[in-house]
Design an enzyme around this catalytic site. Sequence first.
Site, short mmCIF file in Angstrom:
data_model
loop_
_atom_site.label_atom_id
_atom_site.label_comp_id
_atom_site.label_asym_id
_atom_site.label_seq_id
_atom_site.Cartn_x
_atom_site.Cartn_y
_atom_site.Cartn_z
N ASP A 21 9.45 3.40 8.84
CA ASP A 21 7.94 2.97 8.89
C ASP A 21 7.13 4.19 9.76
O ASP A 21 7.28 4.43 10.62
CB ASP A 21 7.86 1.60 9.54
CG ASP A 21 6.50 1.01 9.75
OD1 ASP A 21 6.45 -0.25 9.47
OD2 ASP A 21 5.36 1.66 9.67
N ASP A 134 3.54 2.99 3.35
CA ASP A 134 4.50 3.62 4.35
C ASP A 134 5.74 2.99 4.98
O ASP A 134 5.99 3.36 6.23
CB ASP A 134 3.60 3.73 5.74
CG ASP A 134 3.16 2.52 6.63
OD1 ASP A 134 3.58 1.35 5.94
OD2 ASP A 134 3.02 2.79 7.74
N GLU A 135 6.14 2.24 4.04
CA GLU A 135 7.49 1.53 4.91
C GLU A 135 8.44 1.36 3.74
O GLU A 135 8.15 0.97 2.48
CB GLU A 135 7.12 0.20 4.93
CG GLU A 135 7.63 -0.82 5.80
CD GLU A 135 7.17 -2.20 5.93
OE1 GLU A 135 7.96 -3.09 6.22
OE2 GLU A 135 5.98 -2.26 5.82
#
Length: 417
Positions: A21, A134-135
């Site tokens: 993350d 973003d993960e």
Amino acid sequence: MGARLPGIESETGERIVAHADMDCFYASCERLREPALRGEPLVVGMGYEPGETAGAVATASYEARAFGVESAQAISEALERLPRKRDAATDPDLDVRKAGFYRPVDMGFYESVSEDVREILHAHAETVREVSIDEAYLDVTEKTMWDEAGDFARGIKERIREEVGVVASIGIAPNMSTAKIASDAEKPDGLVVVRPEEVRDFLAPVPIEDLHGVGPVTARTLRERGIGTADDLATADRRALIAEFGERGAALYDRARGEDDREVTPTGRPKSLSRESAFVEPTTDREEIEERLLTLAAAVAERATRRDALYRTIGIKVVTPPFDVHTRARSLPGPVDDPALVERVVRDLLEEFTGERIRKVGARVSNLEFDSAAQTSLDGWAGGDDAEVDSDGSEARVKSTGGSADRSGQASLSEFE
Ligand code: TTP
Ligand code: CA
């Protein structure tokens, strides 16, 4: 291991899962193209220009978070806590050292940065499940070992930092839910490895609000019952949790104990489709068990049809008290989309458990293919390995199902009729 069917090893708990993350992602992206923003309080959001009134914070750099600015906050509140530098420079009542920079959201740019990160993640994993910009979850079972997992994660972080220029926090654990909590545990620039034997201790102090599946309402109810941490939940009365929250209560209890056998499946492309269901009380009632399993099997077959998925393997999962998981699967000589066959195979596989007390049953189709053209060529199946694989988590053995002298798909399939 070699004889095990894909997807079946999941029940053995031998998986190594990473969760990556990015830290304050949009803000990190802005800093890439404007390095002067590094180390400064930075807010990315909408609605802060003069004349604008409505808008919210998308994210804030950690320096801005120190002033109490956070995601989803009204921009007016953020401006109160952290005025803009440009306003502070001209307003004698404001202190420039207690002011920050504001930038608008630019999704196109963040997507391009995200793409660069994904490329690095894919290079380090067998399977990557992207859950947001973003993960991502990574199945890294074949890429590393517990003794090396820390260095492995450090390597990924370094490549992302050097080649993309943003900072990732990474958690590594034996399952997805624990890996996610681990990636969050030492943010920013975090790296936490939770080995299988450490899961319970690691989770124990985690507030219930941080557990997957616990929303504000559930959290309040749990706290009213004196359950505030994962350990409280893990040592609570499972039956009482089920009475209060239904099937979800059981899932919460399992997660709090670090039990989570979900597979990391690639985004949009599952390796298998399954569905399971627990009985309120473990039962030996053959009719009830079979009916439940057939309902699940029909649901799974229907899902496969809807997604244009063909399967080569049909399996069941049977959980007997206390929590013993048995999986049985039969591989077919070729990919099919055949709900009636799923029904016959699961009924057949259940035979072995006649008379057993059963807590939970599940049906699964796996070894999926998404090429619907494959189904038309029955004759092309010659040589398919029609074998029965039995994996109960401790061992795997391949048995011949017999009766398939003719190895063509048609003949092999007919043995189920
Ligand atoms: P997050 O991963 O939740 O947050 P983050 O990356 O900014 O910070 P960190 O992980 O270090 O705690 O969200 C990723 C991006 O998604 C975030 O940079 C901006 C966007 N986002 C919003 O636009 N609105 C929101 O309410 C949230 C939570 C995130
Ligand atoms: Ca993030």
